[in-house]
Design a protein around this motif. Sequence first.
Motif, PDB file in Angstrom:
ATOM      1  N   PRO A  71     -16.710   0.903  10.664  1.00  0.00           N
ATOM      2  CA  PRO A  71     -16.898   0.534  12.229  1.00  0.00           C
ATOM      3  C   PRO A  71     -15.876  -0.159  12.919  1.00  0.00           C
ATOM      4  O   PRO A  71     -15.548   0.001  13.888  1.00  0.00           O
ATOM      5  CB  PRO A  71     -18.164  -0.494  11.998  1.00  0.00           C
ATOM      6  N   GLN A  91     -17.650   9.673  32.686  1.00  0.00           N
ATOM      7  CA  GLN A  91     -18.326   8.427  32.190  1.00  0.00           C
ATOM      8  C   GLN A  91     -19.293   8.879  31.072  1.00  0.00           C
ATOM      9  O   GLN A  91     -19.693   7.821  30.382  1.00  0.00           O
ATOM     10  CB  GLN A  91     -19.141   7.561  33.251  1.00  0.00           C
ATOM     11  N   CYS A 132     -23.736   3.551  23.121  1.00  0.00           N
ATOM     12  CA  CYS A 132     -23.673   3.948  24.647  1.00  0.00           C
ATOM     13  C   CYS A 132     -22.567   4.183  25.419  1.00  0.00           C
ATOM     14  O   CYS A 132     -22.479   4.483  26.482  1.00  0.00           O
ATOM     15  CB  CYS A 132     -24.529   2.890  25.170  1.00  0.00           C
ATOM     16  N   THR A 153     -22.880  -0.794  21.854  1.00  0.00           N
ATOM     17  CA  THR A 153     -21.859  -0.042  21.430  1.00  0.00           C
ATOM     18  C   THR A 153     -21.061  -1.046  20.646  1.00  0.00           C
ATOM     19  O   THR A 153     -20.998  -2.296  20.838  1.00  0.00           O
ATOM     20  CB  THR A 153     -20.806   0.339  22.401  1.00  0.00           C
ATOM     21  N   ILE A 154     -20.090  -0.705  19.630  1.00  0.00           N
ATOM     22  CA  ILE A 154     -19.270  -1.522  18.885  1.00  0.00           C
ATOM     23  C   ILE A 154     -18.157  -2.071  19.484  1.00  0.00           C
ATOM     24  O   ILE A 154     -17.428  -2.807  19.135  1.00  0.00           O
ATOM     25  CB  ILE A 154     -18.808  -1.022  17.534  1.00  0.00           C
ATOM     26  N   LEU A 183     -25.358  -0.467  12.705  1.00  0.00           N
ATOM     27  CA  LEU A 183     -25.892  -0.363  11.545  1.00  0.00           C
ATOM     28  C   LEU A 183     -26.562  -1.564  11.117  1.00  0.00           C
ATOM     29  O   LEU A 183     -27.064  -1.944  10.008  1.00  0.00           O
ATOM     30  CB  LEU A 183     -24.595  -0.010  10.584  1.00  0.00           C
ATOM     31  N   ALA A 200     -23.207   9.793  18.827  1.00  0.00           N
ATOM     32  CA  ALA A 200     -22.857   8.555  18.300  1.00  0.00           C
ATOM     33  C   ALA A 200     -23.051   8.398  16.996  1.00  0.00           C
ATOM     34  O   ALA A 200     -22.384   7.803  16.436  1.00  0.00           O
ATOM     35  CB  ALA A 200     -23.378   7.620  19.395  1.00  0.00           C
ATOM     36  N   HIS A 203     -20.766   8.721  13.901  1.00  0.00           N
ATOM     37  CA  HIS A 203     -19.747   7.830  13.375  1.00  0.00           C
ATOM     38  C   HIS A 203     -20.066   6.836  12.012  1.00  0.00           C
ATOM     39  O   HIS A 203     -19.285   6.243  11.741  1.00  0.00           O
ATOM     40  CB  HIS A 203     -19.371   6.753  14.704  1.00  0.00           C
TER      41      HIS A 203
HETATM   42  C1  SAM Z   1     -18.499   9.561  21.554  1.00  0.00           C
HETATM   43  S1  SAM Z   1     -19.444   8.152  22.307  1.00  0.00           S
HETATM   44  C2  SAM Z   1     -20.749   8.550  22.868  1.00  0.00           C
HETATM   45  C3  SAM Z   1     -21.377   7.460  23.872  1.00  0.00           C
HETATM   46  C4  SAM Z   1     -22.603   7.728  24.832  1.00  0.00           C
HETATM   47  N1  SAM Z   1     -23.602   8.283  24.020  1.00  0.00           N
HETATM   48  C5  SAM Z   1     -22.045   9.071  25.687  1.00  0.00           C
HETATM   49  O1  SAM Z   1     -22.629  10.112  25.479  1.00  0.00           O
HETATM   50  O2  SAM Z   1     -21.344   8.781  26.708  1.00  0.00           O
HETATM   51  C6  SAM Z   1     -19.977   7.196  20.707  1.00  0.00           C
HETATM   52  C7  SAM Z   1     -20.395   5.868  20.758  1.00  0.00           C
HETATM   53  O3  SAM Z   1     -20.865   5.379  19.502  1.00  0.00           O
HETATM   54  C8  SAM Z   1     -20.543   4.049  19.521  1.00  0.00           C
HETATM   55  N2  SAM Z   1     -20.335   3.533  17.938  1.00  0.00           N
HETATM   56  C9  SAM Z   1     -19.867   4.190  16.957  1.00  0.00           C
HETATM   57  N3  SAM Z   1     -19.928   3.399  15.875  1.00  0.00           N
HETATM   58  C10 SAM Z   1     -20.804   2.496  16.206  1.00  0.00           C
HETATM   59  C11 SAM Z   1     -21.309   1.294  15.402  1.00  0.00           C
HETATM   60  N4  SAM Z   1     -21.151   1.075  14.248  1.00  0.00           N
HETATM   61  N5  SAM Z   1     -22.023   0.426  16.067  1.00  0.00           N
HETATM   62  C12 SAM Z   1     -22.224   0.617  17.526  1.00  0.00           C
HETATM   63  N6  SAM Z   1     -21.771   1.522  18.164  1.00  0.00           N
HETATM   64  C13 SAM Z   1     -20.780   2.512  17.711  1.00  0.00           C
HETATM   65  C14 SAM Z   1     -19.000   4.048  19.850  1.00  0.00           C
HETATM   66  O4  SAM Z   1     -18.716   2.453  20.416  1.00  0.00           O
HETATM   67  C15 SAM Z   1     -19.265   4.943  21.136  1.00  0.00           C
HETATM   68  O5  SAM Z   1     -19.603   4.174  22.352  1.00  0.00           O
END
Ligand code: SAM
Length: 361
Positions: A71, A91, A132, A153-154, A183, A200, A203
Amino acid sequence: MDSFGLFCTGALLACGLYWFLCLLGPAEQKGKRAVHLSGGSISSEKVRDNYKQYWSFFRQPKEIETAEKVPDFVDTFYNLVTDIYEWGWGQSFHFSPSITGKSHREATRLHEEMAVDLIQVKPGDRILDVGCGVGGPMRAIAAHSRANVVGITINDYQVNRARLHNKKAGLDSLCEVVCGNFLEMPFKDNSFDGAYSIEATCHAPKLEDVYAEVFRVLKPGSLYVSYEWVTTDKYRADNPEHVEVIQGIERGDALPGLRSYKDIAEIAKKVGFEVVKEKDLAMPPALPWWTRLKMGRIAYWRNHVLVTVLAAIGIAPKGTVDVHDMLFKTADYLTRGGDSGIFSPMHMILLRKPQVPPSKS
Ligand SMILES: C[S@@+](CC[C@H](N)C(=O)[O-])C[C@H]1O[C@@H](n2cnc3c(N)ncnc32)[C@H](O)[C@@H]1O
Ligand SMILES: C=C(CC[C@@H](C)[C@H]1CC[C@H]2C3=CC[C@H]4[C@H](C)[C@@H](O)CC[C@]4(C)[C@H]3CC[C@]12C)C(C)C
């Protein structure tokens, strides 16, 4: 050349430069301008070092044994790429199938609306956006469903960008953004009427960890839909070209290891979900999602020159060129993954949290 000639040449050059830097800059209306590219929450001087750290961590994703560090590195990744994504893509940080006669923006919107239609929410319901980004999907979904959307979002830079966009769009009364790790979410048990994740959860080092958290916060009987990044049945682990493409995608997208489409439903069932529907939205008759990446070759070169000039004159942080170069290569791996059919970024799974929890026998 007389002084009038000199003046005209200078003015022409200045207009050309302005056009190149400012007008040509944003790929989307109201998107980031090239002159505002930053390293997210990382200070300008540290962008290059952070990029190097990121790269050495994700260079060989399959060998990552320190899942708890993922993360933090994903957070670093989004500091490095968020502005470039917004500038060059928009966006919504995801793909969608191309649709004849519709723009990328419209196709993106339809792909997002499909997610919220699948979870059958009503106006006023409280729903969760897992990962998000800067909130492109969240705003489309709130406007379409009139549900209250809470995004997590992280990355705190994304939180600020998303809140700014929500306000500008007049959707801040429906959309809330929280900085946190999906998580270990800072939400109460049984507190959401629905949830979705768009590209998302790939990850997460272990998909069961994020699915278990979504299961915990959902009210019994409610639905969760996820668009997953997966390898398809065409992927062969003994084909060196396939392995190269998949590893290229993992490295350039901060993924601790892509999962096979076969594993998704099994993992969902393991945490207690019922599988309602599962479908790869990239499969024909859907038109290719990767054409948007392919068609932009000339734009990529223009962007490369732009980023190089801006970094050289000190407007963009120095490491921006490395990050842009990495994304340029990643786009090629993604295109190869799409063309060969070994990879899909939109394996859709629709899940229900049962009304009655399964007995632990
Ligand atoms: C590829 S982006 C997709 C964002 C959004 N869903 C969109 O389609 O525009 C992946 C998102 O997952 C979030 N993310 C990844 N690992 C995370 C975690 N462990 N906790 C919270 N958010 C996470 C990232 O910060 C990012 O905002
Ligand atoms: C879901 C994820 C992100 C998916 C996509 C939104 C991004 C994947 C690759 C990105 C890009 C590649 C090439 C860039 C180009 C070189 C630059 O000039 C302009 C931006 C790009 C087009 C950029 C845009 C976003 C992507 C398509 C992952 C991370 C799970």
